[in-house]
Design a protein around this motif. Structure first.
Motif, PDB file in Angstrom:
ATOM      1  N   UNK A  36       0.842  -1.194   0.000  1.00  0.00           N
ATOM      2  CA  UNK A  36       0.000   0.000   0.000  1.00  0.00           C
ATOM      3  C   UNK A  36       0.877   1.243   0.000  1.00  0.00           C
ATOM      4  N   UNK A  37       0.317   2.310  -0.535  1.00  0.00           N
ATOM      5  CA  UNK A  37       1.024   3.589  -0.462  1.00  0.00           C
ATOM      6  C   UNK A  37       0.045   4.678  -0.070  1.00  0.00           C
ATOM      7  N   UNK A  38       0.522   5.704   0.616  1.00  0.00           N
ATOM      8  CA  UNK A  38      -0.370   6.780   1.051  1.00  0.00           C
ATOM      9  C   UNK A  38      -0.864   7.604  -0.128  1.00  0.00           C
ATOM     10  N   UNK A  39      -2.119   8.059  -0.013  1.00  0.00           N
ATOM     11  CA  UNK A  39      -2.711   8.910  -1.050  1.00  0.00           C
ATOM     12  C   UNK A  39      -3.249  10.214  -0.457  1.00  0.00           C
ATOM     13  N   UNK A  40      -2.899  10.488   0.783  1.00  0.00           N
ATOM     14  CA  UNK A  40      -3.314  11.735   1.406  1.00  0.00           C
ATOM     15  C   UNK A  40      -4.191  11.486   2.615  1.00  0.00           C
ATOM     16  N   UNK A  41      -4.538  12.590   3.237  1.00  0.00           N
ATOM     17  CA  UNK A  41      -5.369  12.558   4.438  1.00  0.00           C
ATOM     18  C   UNK A  41      -6.835  12.518   4.023  1.00  0.00           C
ATOM     19  N   UNK A  43     -11.088  12.589   4.998  1.00  0.00           N
ATOM     20  CA  UNK A  43     -11.950  13.540   5.694  1.00  0.00           C
ATOM     21  C   UNK A  43     -11.968  13.303   7.200  1.00  0.00           C
ATOM     22  N   UNK A  44     -11.517  12.128   7.646  1.00  0.00           N
ATOM     23  CA  UNK A  44     -11.457  11.832   9.080  1.00  0.00           C
ATOM     24  C   UNK A  44     -10.116  12.226   9.701  1.00  0.00           C
ATOM     25  N   UNK A  45      -9.232  12.821   8.895  1.00  0.00           N
ATOM     26  CA  UNK A  45      -7.938  13.258   9.391  1.00  0.00           C
ATOM     27  C   UNK A  45      -6.872  12.179   9.425  1.00  0.00           C
ATOM     28  N   UNK A  46      -7.177  10.985   8.909  1.00  0.00           N
ATOM     29  CA  UNK A  46      -6.209   9.876   8.910  1.00  0.00           C
ATOM     30  C   UNK A  46      -5.641   9.660   7.505  1.00  0.00           C
ATOM     31  N   UNK A  47      -4.389   9.181   7.475  1.00  0.00           N
ATOM     32  CA  UNK A  47      -3.778   8.812   6.194  1.00  0.00           C
ATOM     33  C   UNK A  47      -4.606   7.724   5.526  1.00  0.00           C
ATOM     34  N   UNK A  48      -4.790   7.839   4.238  1.00  0.00           N
ATOM     35  CA  UNK A  48      -5.492   6.817   3.455  1.00  0.00           C
ATOM     36  C   UNK A  48      -4.484   6.130   2.549  1.00  0.00           C
ATOM     37  N   UNK A  49      -4.699   4.839   2.319  1.00  0.00           N
ATOM     38  CA  UNK A  49      -3.761   4.020   1.563  1.00  0.00           C
ATOM     39  C   UNK A  49      -4.490   3.258   0.452  1.00  0.00           C
ATOM     40  N   UNK A  50      -3.786   3.087  -0.668  1.00  0.00           N
ATOM     41  CA  UNK A  50      -4.262   2.270  -1.783  1.00  0.00           C
ATOM     42  C   UNK A  50      -3.068   1.491  -2.338  1.00  0.00           C
ATOM     43  N   UNK A  58      -6.131   7.099  -8.665  1.00  0.00           N
ATOM     44  CA  UNK A  58      -6.935   7.991  -7.822  1.00  0.00           C
ATOM     45  C   UNK A  58      -6.394   9.416  -7.866  1.00  0.00           C
ATOM     46  N   UNK A  59      -5.073   9.565  -7.686  1.00  0.00           N
ATOM     47  CA  UNK A  59      -4.488  10.899  -7.661  1.00  0.00           C
ATOM     48  C   UNK A  59      -4.676  11.610  -9.003  1.00  0.00           C
ATOM     49  N   UNK A  60      -4.533  10.883 -10.099  1.00  0.00           N
ATOM     50  CA  UNK A  60      -4.748  11.475 -11.426  1.00  0.00           C
ATOM     51  C   UNK A  60      -6.216  11.860 -11.616  1.00  0.00           C
ATOM     52  N   UNK A  61      -7.116  10.999 -11.151  1.00  0.00           N
ATOM     53  CA  UNK A  61      -8.543  11.281 -11.300  1.00  0.00           C
ATOM     54  C   UNK A  61      -8.933  12.501 -10.465  1.00  0.00           C
ATOM     55  N   UNK A  62      -8.446  12.571  -9.239  1.00  0.00           N
ATOM     56  CA  UNK A  62      -8.762  13.712  -8.372  1.00  0.00           C
ATOM     57  C   UNK A  62      -8.241  15.012  -8.989  1.00  0.00           C
ATOM     58  N   UNK A  63      -7.045  14.954  -9.553  1.00  0.00           N
ATOM     59  CA  UNK A  63      -6.466  16.144 -10.193  1.00  0.00           C
ATOM     60  C   UNK A  63      -7.285  16.553 -11.419  1.00  0.00           C
ATOM     61  N   UNK A  64      -7.690  15.588 -12.237  1.00  0.00           N
ATOM     62  CA  UNK A  64      -8.503  15.896 -13.415  1.00  0.00           C
ATOM     63  C   UNK A  64      -9.838  16.514 -13.013  1.00  0.00           C
ATOM     64  N   UNK A  65     -10.430  15.995 -11.955  1.00  0.00           N
ATOM     65  CA  UNK A  65     -11.696  16.564 -11.474  1.00  0.00           C
ATOM     66  C   UNK A  65     -11.476  18.009 -11.031  1.00  0.00           C
TER      67      UNK A  65
END
Length: 180
Positions: A36-41, A43-50, A58-65
């Motif tokens: 797994x690797x971190x993808x950011x914090x 909404x609950x304030x915890x690191x999320x992993x994928x 995910x990161x590319x999709x979020x940026x495109x949005x």
């Protein structure tokens, strides 16, 4: 359905999960991701992993949005078997039946979140994990664009798995064999 790992079978026994119900709903077990690797914090304030490939998508999709003026918030990503069991325990402690709890949360060992490929997505102005998400620009954007990033809505209305409609739950499927 193959025999469950002992830890998962033990959790099912503790929670009162009937294997016949899982078979009747044709639910598939999902192993926990190993890398797994971190993808950011979230909404609950915890690191999320994928898993790495889903993280990149995910990161590319979020940026495109964001470029299109749509803010995607990460509510949930990887969840282990024990965390999944805790979600169900909490529902049972509030008086929910196991059958009703398993329409909202997958049984431990059966959640797409275990794979490290699933995300629960939100957007500002809408409560997390609320069906109202389907009326947002974020949901409209995901409905049009998510597939190009390898993400698909897992639980549409009337889904075959018997889960409640989850417009916020999207799972990455591109190159799945190499994802975990």
């Amino acid at each position: 359905m193959a025999a469950l790992p002992p830890r998962v079978a033990s959790l099912h026994a503790e929670l009162g999960i009937d294997p016949a119900m899982l078979r009747a709903r044709r639910l598939k077990p999902h192993a926990e991701a190993k890398r797994l690797q971190p993808v950011g914090i979230g909404t609950d304030g915890r690191d999320k992993m994928l898993v790495p490939a889903a993280a990149t998508a995910w990161l590319a999709m979020r940026e495109a949005a964001a470029i299109d003026g749509v803010e995607l918030l990460l509510i949930s990503a990887f969840r282990g078997v024990e965390f999944q069991a805790m979600l169900i325990r909490n529902k049972l402690q509030r008086g929910m039946t196991i059958d009703d709890a398993l329409k909202i949360n997958a049984a431990p060992g059966f959640s797409e979140h275990h794979t490290g490929r699933a995300v629960d997505v939100g957007t500002p102005g809408v409560a997390a994990l609320d069906e109202g998400f389907e009326t947002t620009a974020a949901f409209a954007w995901l409905s049009e664009a998510a597939q190009s990033f390898g993400f698909y809505l897992s639980y549409p209305r009337g889904n075959a798995e018997g889960y409640w409609y989850e417009p916020w739950h999207w799972c990455w499927h591109r190159g799945v064999r190499n994802a975990a």
